[in-house]
Design a protein around this motif. Structure first.
Motif, PDB file in Angstrom:
ATOM      1  N   MET A   1       0.817  -1.183   0.000  1.00 51.17           N
ATOM      2  CA  MET A   1       0.000   0.000   0.000  1.00 51.17           C
ATOM      3  C   MET A   1       0.865   1.251   0.000  1.00 51.17           C
ATOM      4  SD  MET A   1      -3.021   1.216   0.113  1.00 51.17           S
ATOM      5  CE  MET A   1      -4.040   2.479   0.725  1.00 51.17           C
ATOM      6  N   LEU A   2       1.877   1.283   0.859  1.00 46.59           N
ATOM      7  CA  LEU A   2       2.750   2.453   0.920  1.00 46.59           C
ATOM      8  C   LEU A   2       3.474   2.677  -0.401  1.00 46.59           C
ATOM      9  CD1 LEU A   2       4.276   2.240   4.507  1.00 46.59           C
ATOM     10  CD2 LEU A   2       2.696   3.941   3.609  1.00 46.59           C
ATOM     11  N   ALA A   3       3.921   1.610  -1.023  1.00 50.60           N
ATOM     12  CA  ALA A   3       4.617   1.737  -2.305  1.00 50.60           C
ATOM     13  C   ALA A   3       3.689   2.316  -3.365  1.00 50.60           C
ATOM     14  CB  ALA A   3       5.153   0.377  -2.746  1.00 50.60           C
ATOM     15  N   THR A   4       2.455   1.880  -3.378  1.00 49.60           N
ATOM     16  CA  THR A   4       1.483   2.406  -4.344  1.00 49.60           C
ATOM     17  C   THR A   4       1.244   3.886  -4.101  1.00 49.60           C
ATOM     18  OG1 THR A   4       0.393   0.254  -4.454  1.00 49.60           O
ATOM     19  CG2 THR A   4      -0.855   2.147  -5.248  1.00 49.60           C
ATOM     20  N   LEU A   5       1.091   4.269  -2.841  1.00 50.35           N
ATOM     21  CA  LEU A   5       0.899   5.681  -2.521  1.00 50.35           C
ATOM     22  C   LEU A   5       2.099   6.509  -2.971  1.00 50.35           C
ATOM     23  CD1 LEU A   5      -0.683   5.475   1.061  1.00 50.35           C
ATOM     24  CD2 LEU A   5      -1.820   6.135  -1.063  1.00 50.35           C
ATOM     25  N   GLU A   6       3.303   6.009  -2.698  1.00 44.45           N
ATOM     26  CA  GLU A   6       4.511   6.725  -3.106  1.00 44.45           C
ATOM     27  C   GLU A   6       4.596   6.851  -4.618  1.00 44.45           C
ATOM     28  OE1 GLU A   6       7.845   4.815  -1.270  1.00 44.45           O
ATOM     29  OE2 GLU A   6       7.152   5.321   0.746  1.00 44.45           O
ATOM     30  N   LEU A   8       2.185   7.094  -6.625  1.00 47.46           N
ATOM     31  CA  LEU A   8       1.189   8.086  -7.031  1.00 47.46           C
ATOM     32  C   LEU A   8       1.521   9.488  -6.537  1.00 47.46           C
ATOM     33  CD1 LEU A   8      -2.037   5.982  -6.361  1.00 47.46           C
ATOM     34  CD2 LEU A   8      -1.079   6.611  -8.591  1.00 47.46           C
ATOM     35  N   GLY A   9       2.613   9.620  -5.790  1.00 43.72           N
ATOM     36  CA  GLY A   9       3.005  10.926  -5.274  1.00 43.72           C
ATOM     37  C   GLY A   9       2.205  11.362  -4.066  1.00 43.72           C
ATOM     38  N   ILE A  10       1.616  10.394  -3.351  1.00 50.92           N
ATOM     39  CA  ILE A  10       0.802  10.701  -2.176  1.00 50.92           C
ATOM     40  C   ILE A  10       1.624  10.410  -0.929  1.00 50.92           C
ATOM     41  CG2 ILE A  10      -1.285  10.089  -0.888  1.00 50.92           C
ATOM     42  CD1 ILE A  10      -2.484   9.225  -3.609  1.00 50.92           C
ATOM     43  N   VAL A  11       1.675  11.375  -0.029  1.00 52.42           N
ATOM     44  CA  VAL A  11       2.397  11.192   1.219  1.00 52.42           C
ATOM     45  C   VAL A  11       1.421  10.663   2.255  1.00 52.42           C
ATOM     46  CG1 VAL A  11       3.730  12.336   3.018  1.00 52.42           C
ATOM     47  CG2 VAL A  11       3.945  13.081   0.636  1.00 52.42           C
ATOM     48  N   ALA A  12       1.712   9.493   2.781  1.00 52.81           N
ATOM     49  CA  ALA A  12       0.841   8.893   3.800  1.00 52.81           C
ATOM     50  C   ALA A  12       1.020   9.624   5.121  1.00 52.81           C
ATOM     51  CB  ALA A  12       1.184   7.419   3.962  1.00 52.81           C
TER      52      ALA A  12
END
Length: 134
Positions: A1-6, A8-12
């Motif tokens: 999940m974190l890799a997908t967010l990264e 997409l340029g989304i900071v968790a």
């Protein structure tokens, strides 16, 4: 999940996990919505009914509702560039009223200057955090 967010340029954000009011701006809007007198206490009868109510709410919110964070002008007035004239008129009215009855004010009149940045609960930010934002 974190890799997908990264990717997409989304900071968790892990500051407040599983907290219902993680987005204070959205929560503020939801509260305004729920406190409208015409807010339905029952589920909408259809998707079209829900859309119609939401469109009416958005129209009211943007064109009639005066926002405290915008010095009591509407978002439409701010967006259309009319807010400065509205606030200048208010400032003139207050100045004239103060001149007519100076004992009414123990301090200066209300500040009608509209800033470019709006914050929720800025008093909760530490001075170091405010410097980083500026």
């Amino acid at each position: 999940m974190l890799a997908t967010l990264e990717n997409l340029g989304i900071v968790a954000s892990f500051r407040r996990p599983r907290v219902s009011n993680d987005n204070p701006f959205a929560e503020s809007l939801f509260r305004t919505c729920k406190y409208r007198p015409d807010y339905s206490r029952r589920p909408f009868g259809s998707i079209n009914e829900a859309r119609a109510w939401t469109q009416q709410f958005a129209r009211w919110y943007n064109h009639e509702h005066k926002h405290s964070g915008l010095k009591f002008v509407t978002p439409a007035q701010r967006q259309n560039g009319v807010a400065a004239a509205v606030l200048a008129q208010r400032e003139a009215v207050y100045a004239e009223a103060r001149q007519r009855n100076p004992r009414r004010w123990s301090q200066s009149t209300r500040d009608w200057e509209l800033t470019d940045e709006v914050w929720l609960n800025p008093e909760r930010m530490q001075p170091e955090e405010l410097k980083q934002v500026a």
